[in-house]
Design a protein around this motif. Sequence first.
Motif, PDB file in Angstrom:
ATOM      1  N   SER A  67       4.048  -8.165  -0.210  1.00  0.00           N
ATOM      2  CA  SER A  67       3.132  -9.021  -0.975  1.00  0.00           C
ATOM      3  C   SER A  67       3.231  -8.787  -2.477  1.00  0.00           C
ATOM      4  N   ILE A  68       3.332  -7.512  -2.879  1.00  0.00           N
ATOM      5  CA  ILE A  68       3.271  -7.182  -4.303  1.00  0.00           C
ATOM      6  C   ILE A  68       4.551  -7.549  -5.042  1.00  0.00           C
ATOM      7  N   PHE A 111       0.319 -10.393  -7.884  1.00  0.00           N
ATOM      8  CA  PHE A 111      -0.782  -9.445  -7.770  1.00  0.00           C
ATOM      9  C   PHE A 111      -2.049 -10.192  -8.163  1.00  0.00           C
ATOM     10  N   SER A 148      -5.400  -1.842  -3.829  1.00  0.00           N
ATOM     11  CA  SER A 148      -4.663  -3.104  -3.813  1.00  0.00           C
ATOM     12  C   SER A 148      -3.164  -2.879  -3.905  1.00  0.00           C
ATOM     13  N   GLY A 203      -0.583  -4.032  -1.079  1.00  0.00           N
ATOM     14  CA  GLY A 203       0.500  -4.958  -1.402  1.00  0.00           C
ATOM     15  C   GLY A 203       1.874  -4.383  -1.155  1.00  0.00           C
ATOM     16  N   SER A 238       2.072  -4.411   2.915  1.00  0.00           N
ATOM     17  CA  SER A 238       1.910  -5.707   3.598  1.00  0.00           C
ATOM     18  C   SER A 238       3.112  -6.605   3.349  1.00  0.00           C
ATOM     19  N   TRP A 270      -1.000 -12.182   0.611  1.00  0.00           N
ATOM     20  CA  TRP A 270      -1.902 -11.070   0.299  1.00  0.00           C
ATOM     21  C   TRP A 270      -3.056 -11.014   1.285  1.00  0.00           C
ATOM     22  N   LYS A 271      -3.386  -9.803   1.723  1.00  0.00           N
ATOM     23  CA  LYS A 271      -4.562  -9.607   2.566  1.00  0.00           C
ATOM     24  C   LYS A 271      -5.796  -9.605   1.681  1.00  0.00           C
TER      25      LYS A 271
END
Length: 700
Positions: free
Chosen positions: A4-5, A9, A48, A52, A55, A59-60
Motif C-alpha cells: 500500500s505504501i 500515504f 500507519s 502500509g 499490506s 489502504w486499510k
Amino acid sequence: MKHSIESDFPFEKIDQIAEIESYRKEINRPIYHIHKWWAKRLGSVFRSIVSGALSEGAWKDFYEKQTFFEKVVLDPFMGSGTTLGEAAKLGAKVIGCDVNPVSTFSVTQSLSNVEPSKLEDEFRSIEKDVKHEIQSYYKTIVPGCSAATPALYYFWVKVVETPDGEEIPLFSSYIFSKNAYPSKKPDAQILCPSCGAVFVGKYNSNESLCTECEHHFDPQNGPAKGSKVFDRQGNEHKIKDLVSRKDHPPYHKLYAIMALNEKGEKVYIKPSQYDLELLDQAERKLNNIRHKLPLPTMEVRPGYNTNQARGYNYKTWSDFFNNRQLLSLGLLLDRILKIENQTIRDHFVCLFSGSLEFNNLFCSFKGEGTGAVRHMFSNHILKPERTPLENTVWGVEGKSSGTFSALFKSRLLKAKKYLDEPFEIFIDERAIKKSSKKVVCSDPIRMDVVDSWEAFSTSPKGALILNGDSSSLNIPDASVDAIVTDPPYFDFVHYSELSDFFYAWLSNALGKEYKYLSREDSSHENEVQDRDSDSFTQKICKIFRECNRVLKTDGLMCFSYHHSTVDGWMAIFNSVTEAGFDIVAAHPVKAEMSVASPKSAAKNPINIDAILVCKKEVSAPEIKDAKREIQLRCRNYFSRFDVVGRKLSSGDRFVIACSQALVVASCARLNKQSAKDLVLWAANTCLSDMDSDIRLSEVG
C-alpha cells in the motif's frame, strides 16, 4: 502486487490524528514515555507506516483491527521503541536493535508485561521504607504555621565571584514566577535584591517597592545580561571568564521556596535558618553513607553536547545534583535494588532513571498553570541553568510534578495498562463540532521479550531486543518482512553524550548483571552520529546493507527523515542506493509537535518528515523529464495540504522538494553528482515559487 505504501500515504487523515497525539504524547502513547528518549516519533504515524509496509493493495482503514501474524518487523535504530510497539499492536513479531544501552534497557521494560497490581504492591512497600525519610528533608516553616509543612519546589540561583571578591547572583530578572498566561493572570512573584524578601507584583512592572525593606528597584533588570554580568559599580564581566576561575561548578544560593501551608495551599516564602539547617543535615547524612549508596561516579566526557556543561566545571555526573538530591536519590535507588523479582525491580529502576531528568540542577521553573518543572533536556542540550529549580524527589500526592511518586502513576502504571488495552485516538468528523475519543482496535500487547534469535524464532509473539551495532545483526538472511525505522539525522544531536546522564546511574545499579550496561559509557565506536557527511554515509550505509541482507526479496524498508540542507539529503540518498536499495516513493507526514522548543526557536521550522520507501533493486519506470516529474509531484502534495488547510513553512516545502527529487533521481539511476544537481534544482525551484523572499540558507 504492490504494498500500500508504495503507491500513496493517506496523510490527510493521519495528520489529524497525529496532531492530537502530539500535544500529549505521554498520555496518548504512554508505553514510549516511561523513560526519556530524544526525537520520539508519533505512534499513529508509525502504525500507519507499518500497516502500509505489510499490506497489499488498497489502504486499510486506520482503525481496522489488523493481524499480521508471523510477519516480522525490524527497527535497526529502535530508540524509544515506537516501531516495535506499533507493529506489535498490528499482530507482528518485532526485532529492535540499538547501539545505545539506555535505549535497550528502557524498550525492554516498555514491552514487558507486568500486572499493574504487582507494581502497586511493590510501590507501597518502597513507600513504607523510604518515603518518610526522603520527605523529611523537604519540609519548611511557613510563617504563621505551627509546624513544618511540605515544600514543593526550591528556587536556586548560580552565583559568580569577581576578581575583587564580589558575589553576583546570575539573575536576568527578579520576577521568578509568573503564570503561563500572564495577560489573564498578571500577578507574579518578585524577589527583592536588597533584603531577599518575596512579594507579589505585576509580571510586566518596571517599578517595585519591597514590602519589607522598601527598596525601590526595576524587577525586570537583573545583573546578568546575556553572556555578561555587571557588578555593583557597573563594571562588565564575562560570565564564562568568572566561572573558569574556579575548578568546580558555580555556587548555588537558595532564594525562594514554594510550599504548602497548613490548609494545603501553595505559598511562596523566603528561606529561613530552618531550611539552611535542613540542607546541612542532608549533607552530613550523605557524607556518612555515601560509600553505601549506588551513586554515579562516571566523568562527563568531552563532546559536542557536553562541552557547555564542562565549561561550567561539571566534571562528573554527580555534579548535576546537590547533596540533598544525591542523598534522596541514593536512598531510593538503594531500596529499589533490593526488590527480589528481577522484572519488577527493572521496571522500578527504569522509572527511577526516568525521574532523574526532573530532579537535578539543570531543571527550571515553567511557571504557574503548567507542570511546574521544565526538565533538563527541554532544549536537547546540556545547558547549565542559571536559576535552577529543585524538585522534591518523592513528591507530595496531588501537588507535585516530575517526582518519583507522580511519575509512577502517570507514566509507569499507564504504560502497563496500555499494554492491556492499547487505544487509538478516534476523530468524530460527523459531529457538529469535531471531537476525539479513545478507541481500542488492537488486541492486548503480549510479547515474549527475548535477547536471542533462537528464543525469538520459536515464539509466536516474540520481541527480540538487541543491543549493539546494527550493521552486524545475529539474525538469518531474508528473515524480515519489513523494516521500519527513524535513523539518526546527519550532523544532529549526539544522543550518547546526553544518555550518559542516565547511564551513569544505570551502569552503577545493574552493570554487573547486564553486559550492555557494563561499558565505560553509553557511546559506541560505530554509532551513527557524525557532522562529517562522508563518515555519516559510510556508517549508515553499512547498516542499510545489513538491512538488505535480512530483508525478504519483496520486503520494504521505510524510514522517516528530514533535513534542512542538501548535503543532509544527499548523505541519506548515497547510503540507501549504495546499500542496494531503490527509493520508490516518498510521502510527507507530520513530524513532532511544531511548538516543541527546538522547533519553535527555528526561523523556518520543519514540521513534517518524509517517509522514504525503499525496495531491493526493481525495474525503474521510464522518466522522460525528471524536472517536470518533480514539479508535478511537489504540486500534488502542496495542493493536498492546501485542501486540508495545513500551512506549509518554507522548511516543509524544502523537505517535500528534496524527498521527491531523491525518488526521481533513484528511479532515473542518476549518479551522485547528477542526483545532487537535481536536488539543488528542486530545492531552489520550490522556494523561488513561493510568495516570499526566503532564501535557501535560511531554512532550518
